[in-house]
Scaffold this active site. Sequence first.
Site, PDB file in Angstrom:
ATOM      1  N   TYR B 137       0.834  -1.202   0.000  1.00 40.28           N
ATOM      2  CA  TYR B 137       0.000   0.000   0.000  1.00 40.28           C
ATOM      3  C   TYR B 137       0.872   1.257   0.000  1.00 40.28           C
ATOM      4  O   TYR B 137       0.896   2.018  -0.938  1.00 40.28           O
ATOM      5  CB  TYR B 137      -0.907   0.032   1.248  1.00 40.28           C
ATOM      6  CG  TYR B 137      -2.227  -0.726   1.154  1.00 40.28           C
ATOM      7  CD1 TYR B 137      -2.381  -1.855   0.360  1.00 40.28           C
ATOM      8  CD2 TYR B 137      -3.320  -0.312   1.919  1.00 40.28           C
ATOM      9  CE1 TYR B 137      -3.600  -2.540   0.317  1.00 40.28           C
ATOM     10  CE2 TYR B 137      -4.541  -0.996   1.872  1.00 40.28           C
ATOM     11  CZ  TYR B 137      -4.675  -2.101   1.073  1.00 40.28           C
ATOM     12  OH  TYR B 137      -5.868  -2.774   1.042  1.00 40.28           O
ATOM     13  N   SER B 138       1.586   1.479   1.134  1.00 39.83           N
ATOM     14  CA  SER B 138       2.286   2.753   1.350  1.00 39.83           C
ATOM     15  C   SER B 138       3.389   3.006   0.332  1.00 39.83           C
ATOM     16  O   SER B 138       4.067   2.079  -0.122  1.00 39.83           O
ATOM     17  CB  SER B 138       2.910   2.777   2.745  1.00 39.83           C
ATOM     18  OG  SER B 138       1.947   2.456   3.715  1.00 39.83           O
ATOM     19  N   GLU B 259      -7.798  -5.203   8.666  1.00 35.54           N
ATOM     20  CA  GLU B 259      -6.457  -5.027   9.221  1.00 35.54           C
ATOM     21  C   GLU B 259      -6.543  -4.295  10.557  1.00 35.54           C
ATOM     22  O   GLU B 259      -5.884  -4.653  11.535  1.00 35.54           O
ATOM     23  CB  GLU B 259      -5.588  -4.238   8.229  1.00 35.54           C
ATOM     24  CG  GLU B 259      -4.205  -3.933   8.793  1.00 35.54           C
ATOM     25  CD  GLU B 259      -3.323  -3.153   7.823  1.00 35.54           C
ATOM     26  OE1 GLU B 259      -3.824  -2.739   6.758  1.00 35.54           O
ATOM     27  OE2 GLU B 259      -2.150  -2.952   8.152  1.00 35.54           O
ATOM     28  N   GLU B 381      -4.062   9.484  14.179  1.00 32.65           N
ATOM     29  CA  GLU B 381      -4.692  10.725  13.712  1.00 32.65           C
ATOM     30  C   GLU B 381      -5.677  10.427  12.579  1.00 32.65           C
ATOM     31  O   GLU B 381      -6.775  10.997  12.524  1.00 32.65           O
ATOM     32  CB  GLU B 381      -3.624  11.715  13.234  1.00 32.65           C
ATOM     33  CG  GLU B 381      -2.724  12.247  14.354  1.00 32.65           C
ATOM     34  CD  GLU B 381      -1.721  11.223  14.875  1.00 32.65           C
ATOM     35  OE1 GLU B 381      -1.341  10.295  14.133  1.00 32.65           O
ATOM     36  OE2 GLU B 381      -1.326  11.339  16.052  1.00 32.65           O
TER      37      GLU B 381
HETATM   38  C1  LIG Z   1       6.127  -1.198  11.520  1.00 35.25           C
HETATM   39  C2  LIG Z   1       5.361  -0.738  10.326  1.00 35.25           C
HETATM   40  C3  LIG Z   1       4.884  -1.679   9.440  1.00 35.25           C
HETATM   41  C4  LIG Z   1       4.182  -1.271   8.289  1.00 35.25           C
HETATM   42  N1  LIG Z   1       3.781  -2.223   7.402  1.00 35.25           N
HETATM   43  C5  LIG Z   1       3.207  -1.839   6.226  1.00 35.25           C
HETATM   44  C6  LIG Z   1       2.884  -2.783   5.211  1.00 35.25           C
HETATM   45  O1  LIG Z   1       3.076  -3.987   5.387  1.00 35.25           O
HETATM   46  N2  LIG Z   1       2.383  -2.340   4.049  1.00 35.25           N
HETATM   47  C7  LIG Z   1       2.135  -1.022   3.824  1.00 35.25           C
HETATM   48  O2  LIG Z   1       1.662  -0.689   2.745  1.00 35.25           O
HETATM   49  N3  LIG Z   1       2.433  -0.087   4.766  1.00 35.25           N
HETATM   50  C8  LIG Z   1       2.964  -0.463   5.960  1.00 35.25           C
HETATM   51  N4  LIG Z   1       3.293   0.484   6.904  1.00 35.25           N
HETATM   52  C9  LIG Z   1       3.122   1.907   6.571  1.00 35.25           C
HETATM   53  C10 LIG Z   1       2.045   2.627   7.343  1.00 35.25           C
HETATM   54  O3  LIG Z   1       0.796   2.266   6.892  1.00 35.25           O
HETATM   55  C11 LIG Z   1       2.325   4.140   7.184  1.00 35.25           C
HETATM   56  O4  LIG Z   1       3.514   4.413   7.851  1.00 35.25           O
HETATM   57  C12 LIG Z   1       1.212   4.983   7.758  1.00 35.25           C
HETATM   58  O5  LIG Z   1       0.076   4.883   6.977  1.00 35.25           O
HETATM   59  C13 LIG Z   1       1.597   6.470   7.880  1.00 35.25           C
HETATM   60  O6  LIG Z   1       2.137   6.970   6.717  1.00 35.25           O
HETATM   61  P1  LIG Z   1       3.522   7.766   6.720  1.00 35.25           P
HETATM   62  O7  LIG Z   1       4.519   6.915   7.365  1.00 35.25           O
HETATM   63  O8  LIG Z   1       3.793   8.217   5.355  1.00 35.25           O
HETATM   64  O9  LIG Z   1       3.262   9.008   7.660  1.00 35.25           O
HETATM   65  P2  LIG Z   1       2.577  10.390   7.245  1.00 35.25           P
HETATM   66  O10 LIG Z   1       1.323  10.114   6.553  1.00 35.25           O
HETATM   67  O11 LIG Z   1       3.579  11.242   6.584  1.00 35.25           O
HETATM   68  O12 LIG Z   1       2.217  10.965   8.673  1.00 35.25           O
HETATM   69  C14 LIG Z   1       3.075  11.774   9.458  1.00 35.25           C
HETATM   70  C15 LIG Z   1       2.277  12.294  10.613  1.00 35.25           C
HETATM   71  O13 LIG Z   1       1.287  13.176  10.126  1.00 35.25           O
HETATM   72  C16 LIG Z   1       0.016  12.797  10.597  1.00 35.25           C
HETATM   73  N5  LIG Z   1      -1.027  13.143   9.667  1.00 35.25           N
HETATM   74  C17 LIG Z   1      -1.075  12.864   8.354  1.00 35.25           C
HETATM   75  N6  LIG Z   1      -2.203  13.340   7.831  1.00 35.25           N
HETATM   76  C18 LIG Z   1      -2.903  13.903   8.835  1.00 35.25           C
HETATM   77  C19 LIG Z   1      -4.157  14.570   8.928  1.00 35.25           C
HETATM   78  N7  LIG Z   1      -4.921  14.739   7.870  1.00 35.25           N
HETATM   79  N8  LIG Z   1      -4.556  15.035  10.137  1.00 35.25           N
HETATM   80  C20 LIG Z   1      -3.778  14.868  11.230  1.00 35.25           C
HETATM   81  N9  LIG Z   1      -2.580  14.258  11.194  1.00 35.25           N
HETATM   82  C21 LIG Z   1      -2.153  13.784  10.005  1.00 35.25           C
HETATM   83  C22 LIG Z   1       0.131  11.307  10.769  1.00 35.25           C
HETATM   84  O14 LIG Z   1      -0.872  10.803  11.616  1.00 35.25           O
HETATM   85  C23 LIG Z   1       1.519  11.196  11.352  1.00 35.25           C
HETATM   86  O15 LIG Z   1       1.499  11.480  12.711  1.00 35.25           O
HETATM   87  C24 LIG Z   1       3.957   0.096   8.058  1.00 35.25           C
HETATM   88  C25 LIG Z   1       4.435   1.033   8.982  1.00 35.25           C
HETATM   89  C26 LIG Z   1       5.125   0.639  10.106  1.00 35.25           C
HETATM   90  C27 LIG Z   1       5.625   1.691  11.040  1.00 35.25           C
END
Ligand SMILES: Cc1cc2nc3c(=O)[nH]c(=O)nc-3n(C[C@H](O)[C@H](O)[C@H](O)COP(=O)(O)OP(=O)(O)OC[C@H]3O[C@@H](n4cnc5c(N)ncnc54)[C@H](O)[C@@H]3O)c2cc1C
Lengths: 360, 396
Positions: B137-138, B259, B381
Amino acid sequence: MLAESARGFLDEKAPVKHLRDMRDAGKTHDPALWKEMAEMGWAGILIPEEFGGVDMGHAAAGVLATEMGKTLVASPFLSSSVIAATALKQVSDARAGEALAAIASGERTYALAIDEKSKFNPEGTEMPARREGNGFRLSGKKTFVIDGGFADRLLVLARTGDGLTLFDIPADRAGITRETQSMIDSRDAARVVFDEVEATGEDVLGQVDDAMSVLKPALEAGQAALAAELSGVAAGAFGMTVGYLKERKQFGLLIGQFQALQHRAADLWCQTEVTASAIAHAGRMLDADPENATLAVSLAKARATETAKQAVIEGVQMHGGIGMTDAFDMGFFMKRARAGAEWLGDYGYHAETVARLKGF
Amino acid sequence: MAQETEELAGFRAELRDWLEENCPAEMRDGSSPEDHTCWGGRNWVFESDAQKAWLNRCAAQGYTVPTWPREYGGAGLSRAEEKVFLSELARIDARLPLQSFGIWMLGPALLHFGTPEQKAHYLPPIARGEVRWCQGYSEPGAGSDLASVQTKCEDKGDHYLINGQKIWTSYADKADMIFALVRSDREAKKHLGITFLLIDMRNEGVSTRPIKLISGVSPFCETFFDNVVVPKVNDEGISAVVGTVNRGWDVAKYLLTHERSMISAMGTGLGGARPLGAVLKDDLDGDLDTSLRAAAMKAEIDSLAIGLTLERYKDMANSGQGVGDASAMLKYVGTELNKDRHELMMSAGGSDALEWGGAFGDRPADWLRTKANSIEGGTTEVMLGIVSRRVLGLPG
Ligand SMILES: Cc1cc2nc3c(=O)[nH]c(=O)nc-3n(C[C@H](O)[C@H](O)[C@H](O)COP(=O)(O)OP(=O)(O)OC[C@H]3O[C@@H](n4cnc5c(N)ncnc54)[C@H](O)[C@@H]3O)c2cc1C
């Protein structure tokens, strides 16, 4: 002034990357860095000028500790220059003077060997120093001896009959074995085993059965400086986080535009300010009225522990996935905040102290 | 426990006998803090013959995915029977025979959106632990804003051509297959140009690079797609797209609700885990200070109440459809609780818990790992945003 010059030096010589590189190289101490700090007078910040120190007091020591906390500097500053120096200053004999001079010049490092269990509890010390002839035999085990893996000398708290006695002995004395602990924050710590270690009256710091008149001021100095260091840890983590809020975009906006994050960042700043007052107050009390500084010190350590915890948890959370990676520095801050929370008394310990002194 | 119907009691008795005979003694350590998870997959190396036997025996009964239909490798259990099943496993402290992203995420999505052929093809190998899936996904630019994924999917007639990068892909280096969100229409509104695609990790052009976590392990990866050819229909005539082309967002969202429900359950310490109070008391020889004791009591109360909430929502969900937007609430409360519980366990462990692999083993690593719970699967969030807008109907 002191803060700025310290910052300049540390940014160049001891950024977080320095700790990371040491960890990756399996090292916990950088003698060259400590030597440079000593040359700038940091090692002797609490030491009288007659012994080669700069004698600037606890508030100044707190300023240095804060700056070191911001980049997670690993140095013997707290163990040697704050805790051991304060203990040695309580004693006025030639040997103590010589020891202070050796600390101020950076030649000699100390570690404090108190903890026997998983929690700080000096009064509950059990390790005996058995009287034998004119001297003592120390047998037992100390744990979480910060800087104990490399320190030249140990301050060891042991039970002597009815009371507690503080010994100042070389770390390589016969019967002592040190086992380095693999700490989450990549700092130096050791378990130290004492097997019938001989000590004489000469090795006693202060009076037999009266460790606390020497140790209490030393512990409070250490706790206040550690609180300051933790406030630096919080500030370091917070700085990275605010920077990221102004840089990372999601949904076409900077994440710092989301009010949910704005308010939490703002709250953290407010908490930081409140904690800063407690820390500055502790430093002032130790300088002006050390007999009555206990409340101020426990207040500072309790607040700093909580603020640092909040700063690192928010730090990871607001960075999202990248905050969880080892390649990014936030994890180092989280680990240091946790270790700092435990050392010299955790939140509960200091909260109990505050409650007791406030007559709860 | 309320009186069980005769039918359920019969099922329980039968199950108890079956477990007695089939659950190896070595597999009866489900509450051990050590990680003995069996993930399955082509590259899986069983830690013991017992682990393998336990998986195979359960798979033969459909017990790796007890509520899935029998034809797809499940046991077709009702919700009531599933509860009996789990309680009997807990009674003998049996490990779950198999856990995987296939079970938690892809399976429910396929059951809902898959064609009969896709279900028949993909579900049984998940149930048997033969194929291990990961979640693509990410992306570096699409985390919370997941619908802005950019991995390019071009229609080349009989196949799709995939180019781009995923990040934080848990266990991508160990997985056999990936379910990925790809951008199939660059002109459409962002939610309407995404396709949910199933890709074999052995395809040429797929590569992974592990990323180390702050807990010291490397469970997640960057995943790269460099001119990867994905046949629209595989050799056995099975389509690589789940749902409709350009409507993958519906599948993606549905999968996320499953999930999130799954992640939320990690914090409650149910399923045989010892009560927090008992753990802390042991660690400190009964010597809990006031603040730690109060915090532990709160965590225990929350944990019990959140556990009940999870059960209540599972009961309400009509036959395997999941709990919808309420999964955001469950994930939020469950993961924040889990983080608190681990903070408390670190406090209770004191300096002994500050050592990698020290007296408390993996406790510090586990503590650090829990910090991701409120990030992975959608951040706290984002969860609160879903509750505000979709549950409460607030504007924005
Ligand atoms: C251990 C681990 C395993 C993972 N495994 C997978 C996987 O198997 N497959 C996969 O696809 N992904 C996976 N992920 C990814 C995970 O889904 C993303 O890290 C998550 O969705 C957040 O995205 P980001 O890291 O880009 O943070 P960002 O989206 O950049 O967020 C940064 C901060 O901003 C905040 N924020 C963002 N938008 C808003 C808003 N509109 N209002 C308020 N706050 C906001 C967030 O909550 C966060 O605190 C994993 C992550 C971790 C840490």
